[in-house]
Design an enzyme around this catalytic site. Structure first.
Site, PDB file in Angstrom:
ATOM      1  N   VAL A  59      -6.723  -1.149   9.954  1.00  0.00           N
ATOM      2  CA  VAL A  59      -6.418  -0.035  11.129  1.00  0.00           C
ATOM      3  C   VAL A  59      -5.105  -0.248  11.679  1.00  0.00           C
ATOM      4  O   VAL A  59      -4.420   0.656  11.869  1.00  0.00           O
ATOM      5  CB  VAL A  59      -7.570  -0.159  12.225  1.00  0.00           C
ATOM      6  CG1 VAL A  59      -7.185   0.738  13.448  1.00  0.00           C
ATOM      7  CG2 VAL A  59      -8.816   0.207  11.576  1.00  0.00           C
ATOM      8  N   CYS A  60      -4.711  -1.518  11.677  1.00  0.00           N
ATOM      9  CA  CYS A  60      -3.542  -1.925  12.389  1.00  0.00           C
ATOM     10  C   CYS A  60      -2.418  -1.684  11.382  1.00  0.00           C
ATOM     11  O   CYS A  60      -1.222  -1.134  11.737  1.00  0.00           O
ATOM     12  CB  CYS A  60      -3.462  -3.384  12.640  1.00  0.00           C
ATOM     13  SG  CYS A  60      -4.642  -4.196  13.786  1.00  0.00           S
ATOM     14  N   ASP A  61      -2.559  -1.617  10.204  1.00  0.00           N
ATOM     15  CA  ASP A  61      -1.552  -1.431   9.246  1.00  0.00           C
ATOM     16  C   ASP A  61      -1.602   0.285   9.228  1.00  0.00           C
ATOM     17  O   ASP A  61      -0.144   0.708   9.326  1.00  0.00           O
ATOM     18  CB  ASP A  61      -2.289  -1.934   7.865  1.00  0.00           C
ATOM     19  CG  ASP A  61      -1.124  -1.068   6.474  1.00  0.00           C
ATOM     20  OD1 ASP A  61      -1.093  -0.086   6.335  1.00  0.00           O
ATOM     21  OD2 ASP A  61      -0.499  -2.106   5.801  1.00  0.00           O
ATOM     22  N   SER A 101      -3.938  -7.709  14.549  1.00  0.00           N
ATOM     23  CA  SER A 101      -3.050  -8.207  13.366  1.00  0.00           C
ATOM     24  C   SER A 101      -2.539  -6.841  12.455  1.00  0.00           C
ATOM     25  O   SER A 101      -3.301  -6.337  11.904  1.00  0.00           O
ATOM     26  CB  SER A 101      -4.059  -9.068  12.570  1.00  0.00           C
ATOM     27  OG  SER A 101      -3.057  -9.759  11.225  1.00  0.00           O
TER      28      SER A 101
END
Length: 194
Positions: free
Chosen positions: A60-62, A55
């Protein structure tokens, strides 16, 4: 069956694991920019970097997607596509807030065709039906892939610098790439030692 770990717990993945050199499976996902369908045929003629993340609204994804956005601006002829189960409206909002405009964000929320075809659909646990973190490189002319999958859902799988084909690079560019690779390796060691 492939698996990843999340907070020490093993989570199984649905779908067949993609192997390097294998023909890249097709899929149909929804582009968050205009809600159009996106598939391998949509982006033919370019090298595609398919980045699966759980997501965009996670740290971390950001960070990973912002980094891919920076790299996308440096390398022509490559299209980076970030895929998650986030709704396209949330993805578009996140891109605007994060200033991400070089990466295509696309949602697999409809039928999980990307996640199933690439073997990254999490089955069970707190992340049920999200995509596991992975990176696939699909060539512009040969429909083969080079997967790079993180075995834990909390780590970024970014391990390589994207660069133009060797013929187009000069000596200075190769040296700059070596320096960046050494710096990234040191940063990964620092992150892994925490």
């Amino acid at each position: 069956m492939a698996s990843v770990t999340f907070k020490g717990n093993t989570l199984s993945l649905l779908g067949d694991e993609v192997k390097a050199g294998q023909a890249a499976p097709d899929f149909k996902i929804q582009n968050s920019a205009d809600l159009s369908d996106y598939s391998l045929a949509t982006s033919g003629g370019k090298t595609r970097v398919l980045v699966a993340v759980p997501s965009l609204d996670t740290p971390v994804c950001d960070t990973e997607t912002r980094r891919f956005n920076e790299e996308a601006a440096k390398v022509p002829g490559i299209e980076i596509v970030c895929v998650s189960m986030d709704l396209p409206f949330a993805m578009k909002r996140w891109c605007g807030a994060a200033g991400v405009d070089k990466v295509v964000t696309a949602s697999d929320h409809r039928d999980a065709s990307f996640a199933k075809n690439y073997g990254v659909l999490i089955n069970g646990g707190p992340l049920d039906r999200l995509t596991a973190r992975a990176v696939f490189v699909v060539g512009r002319t040969t429909p083969s892939s080079m997967p790079n999958m993180s075995k834990t859902s909390a780590n970024s799988p970014i391990t390589t610098q994207f660069s133009p084909p060797p013929k187009a690079r000069n000596k200075r560019a190769r040296e700059e790439e070596r320096v960046r690779n050494r710096r990234n390796k040191r940063n990964r060691r620092k992150i892994n030692s925490r």
